[in-house]
Design a protein around this motif. Structure first.
Motif, PDB file in Angstrom:
ATOM      1  N   LEU A 106      60.689  45.584  53.902  1.00  0.00           N
ATOM      2  CA  LEU A 106      60.915  46.949  53.444  1.00  0.00           C
ATOM      3  C   LEU A 106      62.414  47.183  53.340  1.00  0.00           C
ATOM      4  N   GLU A 107      62.892  47.389  52.131  1.00  0.00           N
ATOM      5  CA  GLU A 107      64.332  47.614  51.968  1.00  0.00           C
ATOM      6  C   GLU A 107      64.557  49.105  51.863  1.00  0.00           C
ATOM      7  N   GLN A 108      65.364  49.638  52.751  1.00  0.00           N
ATOM      8  CA  GLN A 108      65.598  51.075  52.738  1.00  0.00           C
ATOM      9  C   GLN A 108      67.013  51.378  52.324  1.00  0.00           C
ATOM     10  N   SER A 109      67.150  52.344  51.447  1.00  0.00           N
ATOM     11  CA  SER A 109      68.497  52.803  51.124  1.00  0.00           C
ATOM     12  C   SER A 109      68.956  53.720  52.243  1.00  0.00           C
ATOM     13  N   PRO A 110      70.258  53.742  52.521  1.00  0.00           N
ATOM     14  CA  PRO A 110      70.738  54.515  53.662  1.00  0.00           C
ATOM     15  C   PRO A 110      70.501  56.013  53.522  1.00  0.00           C
ATOM     16  N   LYS A 111      70.411  56.501  52.255  1.00  0.00           N
ATOM     17  CA  LYS A 111      70.297  57.947  52.065  1.00  0.00           C
ATOM     18  C   LYS A 111      68.860  58.433  52.187  1.00  0.00           C
ATOM     19  N   LEU A 150      55.378  49.950  68.009  1.00  0.00           N
ATOM     20  CA  LEU A 150      54.483  50.919  67.378  1.00  0.00           C
ATOM     21  C   LEU A 150      55.198  51.761  66.332  1.00  0.00           C
ATOM     22  N   ARG A 151      56.489  52.053  66.551  1.00  0.00           N
ATOM     23  CA  ARG A 151      57.127  53.064  65.711  1.00  0.00           C
ATOM     24  C   ARG A 151      57.809  52.502  64.488  1.00  0.00           C
ATOM     25  N   PHE A 152      58.235  51.241  64.520  1.00  0.00           N
ATOM     26  CA  PHE A 152      58.991  50.727  63.384  1.00  0.00           C
ATOM     27  C   PHE A 152      58.080  50.547  62.169  1.00  0.00           C
ATOM     28  N   PRO A 153      58.637  50.748  60.967  1.00  0.00           N
ATOM     29  CA  PRO A 153      57.778  50.861  59.784  1.00  0.00           C
ATOM     30  C   PRO A 153      57.237  49.560  59.227  1.00  0.00           C
ATOM     31  N   ASP A 154      57.942  48.433  59.359  1.00  0.00           N
ATOM     32  CA  ASP A 154      57.387  47.239  58.739  1.00  0.00           C
ATOM     33  C   ASP A 154      57.472  46.048  59.672  1.00  0.00           C
ATOM     34  N   PHE A 155      56.841  44.961  59.272  1.00  0.00           N
ATOM     35  CA  PHE A 155      56.705  43.798  60.149  1.00  0.00           C
ATOM     36  C   PHE A 155      58.047  43.259  60.604  1.00  0.00           C
ATOM     37  N   TYR A 156      59.014  43.178  59.686  1.00  0.00           N
ATOM     38  CA  TYR A 156      60.274  42.533  60.041  1.00  0.00           C
ATOM     39  C   TYR A 156      61.072  43.362  61.029  1.00  0.00           C
ATOM     40  N   SER A 157      60.982  44.693  60.945  1.00  0.00           N
ATOM     41  CA  SER A 157      61.703  45.468  61.960  1.00  0.00           C
ATOM     42  C   SER A 157      60.960  45.440  63.286  1.00  0.00           C
ATOM     43  N   ARG A 158      59.623  45.261  63.231  1.00  0.00           N
ATOM     44  CA  ARG A 158      58.892  45.113  64.503  1.00  0.00           C
ATOM     45  C   ARG A 158      59.305  43.846  65.226  1.00  0.00           C
ATOM     46  N   LEU A 159      59.704  42.821  64.451  1.00  0.00           N
ATOM     47  CA  LEU A 159      60.185  41.595  65.094  1.00  0.00           C
ATOM     48  C   LEU A 159      61.356  41.880  66.030  1.00  0.00           C
ATOM     49  N   GLY A 174      67.112  56.237  61.898  1.00  0.00           N
ATOM     50  CA  GLY A 174      68.420  55.663  61.572  1.00  0.00           C
ATOM     51  C   GLY A 174      68.382  54.228  61.106  1.00  0.00           C
ATOM     52  N   ILE A 175      67.191  53.596  61.113  1.00  0.00           N
ATOM     53  CA  ILE A 175      67.201  52.172  60.781  1.00  0.00           C
ATOM     54  C   ILE A 175      67.301  51.968  59.278  1.00  0.00           C
ATOM     55  N   ARG A 176      67.886  50.859  58.916  1.00  0.00           N
ATOM     56  CA  ARG A 176      67.979  50.475  57.508  1.00  0.00           C
ATOM     57  C   ARG A 176      67.781  48.965  57.422  1.00  0.00           C
ATOM     58  N   PRO A 177      66.525  48.510  57.467  1.00  0.00           N
ATOM     59  CA  PRO A 177      66.303  47.073  57.427  1.00  0.00           C
ATOM     60  C   PRO A 177      66.727  46.477  56.097  1.00  0.00           C
ATOM     61  N   HIS A 178      67.472  45.419  56.126  1.00  0.00           N
ATOM     62  CA  HIS A 178      67.876  44.739  54.898  1.00  0.00           C
ATOM     63  C   HIS A 178      68.187  43.284  55.212  1.00  0.00           C
ATOM     64  N   ILE A 179      68.302  42.508  54.168  1.00  0.00           N
ATOM     65  CA  ILE A 179      68.522  41.064  54.326  1.00  0.00           C
ATOM     66  C   ILE A 179      69.936  40.724  53.892  1.00  0.00           C
ATOM     67  N   ILE A 180      70.644  39.989  54.750  1.00  0.00           N
ATOM     68  CA  ILE A 180      71.997  39.579  54.401  1.00  0.00           C
ATOM     69  C   ILE A 180      72.060  38.059  54.396  1.00  0.00           C
TER      70      ILE A 180
END
Lengths: 171, 105, 120
Positions: free
Chosen positions: C99-104, C29-38, A87-93
Motif C-alpha cells: 500500500l503506497e500512501q501519499s503523505p498528504k 491489528l491497527r496497521f492497514p496492510d501486510f507490509y506495515s504489519r511486518l 502518521g505512517i507512510r509505507p513506501h519502498i526505497i
C-alpha cells in the motif's frame, strides 16, 4: 580442515554448555551428533571461511552493542506510530549495498530487517529494496550509517578471501 | 516480585490474543502466517518466564527447542502455502535467487 | 540492597517487554496492510524478546540457565529477520501489493482495510 576443526570445537562447546549432565552415555551421544552435523555440513558444502564462527570475532560484539541501541530507538519510534497510525507512510526505497562479501551483505540485510520500521524485500549484490514504514525509518537507512558500520566490521578481518573479493568487485 | 511475573505473563498472553485475532481476520494468508509466527515467539517467552518463575530450569530447554522449531515451521508452512508441496524443487514465479557467494574450494 | 536494585531493574525490563509486546500486537491489528504489519511483528520479535530475556537473565544470576536464556535470545534474533524477509519476499512474489500512501492523504483509519483496495 582448519574450519572443520573449529566447527567441531564450537559444536562440542555448545553441547557441553547446553547438556549440563556429564555422563559417559551423554558424551557418546554428543560425539555422535557432532559427527553427524559435521558430515551433513560437509555434504551441504557449507564449511568454509564464510561460515567460520570466529570470522569477525572481536568487532562483532561492538557491532551488536550498536545494533541493540538502534533496535531500541527504532522500536520506540514504531511504538509511537502504533499509537497514532495516521502518521505512517509505507513506501519502498532502494538503497545501495556497498559491502564486498556475501556474509556482510547478508549481515546488512538482516540488520536492516531486525530494526523495526524497515524490512528488506529483495537484495542483489549492488542494491536492495527496502519497505519502510515512514520517512523517519527510511531516512535512518538512507543515511548509510549501518552500511558504514558493516564496512568497518568487514575491514581487516584478516583473511585473504576478503581482499580477493574486493579486487574482483573493484575491477 | 511474583506479581511482576504474573503481570508480564498476562501481558504476553494479551499479545498472543491480539495476534490470534489478526490470524483469524487476516485478509491474506501471509497475515495469518505472520500472526502465527508472533504467537510462536511469544510462546517461547512464556515458557522461559514460567521456567524461571517456577524455578524449574529444565523448561528452558523446551523454550530453546521451540525457538528453533518455530522458525522451521514458519518457513515450511510458507513453502507449503506457496508451492503446495514441501518437496518442490523450485519456487514458482520467484525472483532471482539471492546472489550466493562463490563456493569455497 | 543490591538485590533490591537488581529486582527493580529486572522487574522493569519484564514489564516493559510485556508492554512493548502488547503495543506490537496492537500494531498488528491497527496497521492497514501486510507490509506495515511486518514492522509491528518485528517489534514484538526484537525488543520484547530482548527485554524479557534480559530481565530473566538478571534474575537467574550466573549459571547454566543464563547461558541457555542467552542462546534463546541469540536464536530468536537470528531467525526472526530471516522469517520476516521470507514472508515479505513470498508475499511480494505472490502479488500482494504494498500500500503506497501519499503523505498528504492518510486514509489508514480502519484496521480491516484489505491489502489490495484503498479507495478514498
Amino acid at each position: 580442515m582448519r574450519y572443520v576443526i573449529s566447527l567441531i570445537f564450537v559444536l562440542a562447546a555448545l553441547w557441553l554448555a547446553v547438556s549440563g549432565v556429564y555422563k559417559p552415555l551423554l558424551f557418546g551421544l554428543g560425539a555422535g551428533s557432532i559427527a553427524l552435523v559435521v558430515w551433513l555440513s560437509l555434504r551441504m558444502d557449507v564449511v568454509g571461511i564464510e561460515h567460520n564462527p570466529g570470522l569477525y570475532f572481536p568487532k562483532l560484539f561492538a557491532y551488536w552493542g550498536w545494533l541493540v541501541g538502534q533496535i531500541i530507538s527504532a522500536n520506540i519510534h514504531v511504538a509511537k506510530r502504533v499509537l497514532s497510525p495516521k502518521g505512517i507512510r509505507p513506501h519502498i526505497i532502494e538503497v545501495p549495498v556497498p559491502q564486498h562479501t556475501a556474509v556482510s551483505r547478508v549481515t546488512y540485510a538482516n540488520s536492516c530487517t531486525l530494526t523495526p520500521g524497515t524490512v528488506t524485500l529483495d537484495i542483489t549484490p549492488e542494491r536492495m529494496r527496502v519497505h519502510a514504514l515512514d520517512d523517519v525509518s527510511a531516512q535512518g537507512l538512507m543515511s548509510q550509517e549501518m552500511a558504514q558500520k558493516i564496512l568497518w566490521l568487514e575491514s581487516q578481518s584478516g583473511n585473504p578471501r576478503v581482499t580477493q573479493n574486493q579486487t574482483e568487485s573493484a575491477s | 516480585m511474583s506479581m511482576v511475573y504474573v503481570i508480564s505473563v498476562l501481558l504476553v498472553f494479551a499479545t498472543m490474543a491480539l495476534a490470534l485475532i489478526r490470524a483469524l481476520k487476516g485478509p491474506t494468508i501471509y497475515d495469518r502466517i505472520l500472526a502465527v509466527n508472533v504467537v510462536g515467539t511469544k510462546t517461547v517467552l512464556v515458557v522461559a518466564l514460567i521456567s524461571v518463575f517456577s524455578g524449574n530450569g529444565d523448561l528452558v530447554d523446551v523454550a530453546l527447542v521451540y525457538a528453533l522449531i518455530n522458525f522451521l515451521a514458519v518457513v515450511a508452512v510458507l513453502k507449503l502455502a506457496r508451492c503446495g508441496d514441501l518437496a518442490a524443487a523450485n519456487v514458482p514465479n520467484g525472483s532471482a535467487q539471492q546472489a550466493s557467494s562463490t563456493a569455497h574450494e | 540492597m543490591s538485590n533490591l536494585v537488581i529486582d527493580l531493574i529486572s522487574g522493569g525490563l519484564l514489564l516493559g517487554g510485556g508492554v512493548i509486546g502488547v503495543l506490537g500486537g496492537l500494531g498488528l491489528l491497527r496497521f492497514p496492510d501486510f507490509y506495515s504489519r511486518l514492522h509491528a511483528a518485528g517489534m514484538t520479535d526484537t525488543l520484547c524478546a530482548l527485554m524479557i530475556i534480559t530481565g530473566l537473565i538478571l534474575q537467574t544470576g550466573l549459571s547454566l540457565l543464563t547461558l541457555k536464556l542467552a542462546l534463546i535470545l541469540l536464536f530468536l534474533l537470528f531467525t526472526s529477520p530471516t522469517a520476516s524477509h521470507a514472508l515479505a519476499k513470498a508475499a511480494l512474489s505472490d502479488g500482494v501489493e504494498p500500500l503506497e500512501q501519499s503523505p498528504k492523504n492518510p486514509d489508514a483509519d480502519s484496521a480491516d482495510q484489505g491489502a489490495s483496495s484503498s479507495n478514498t
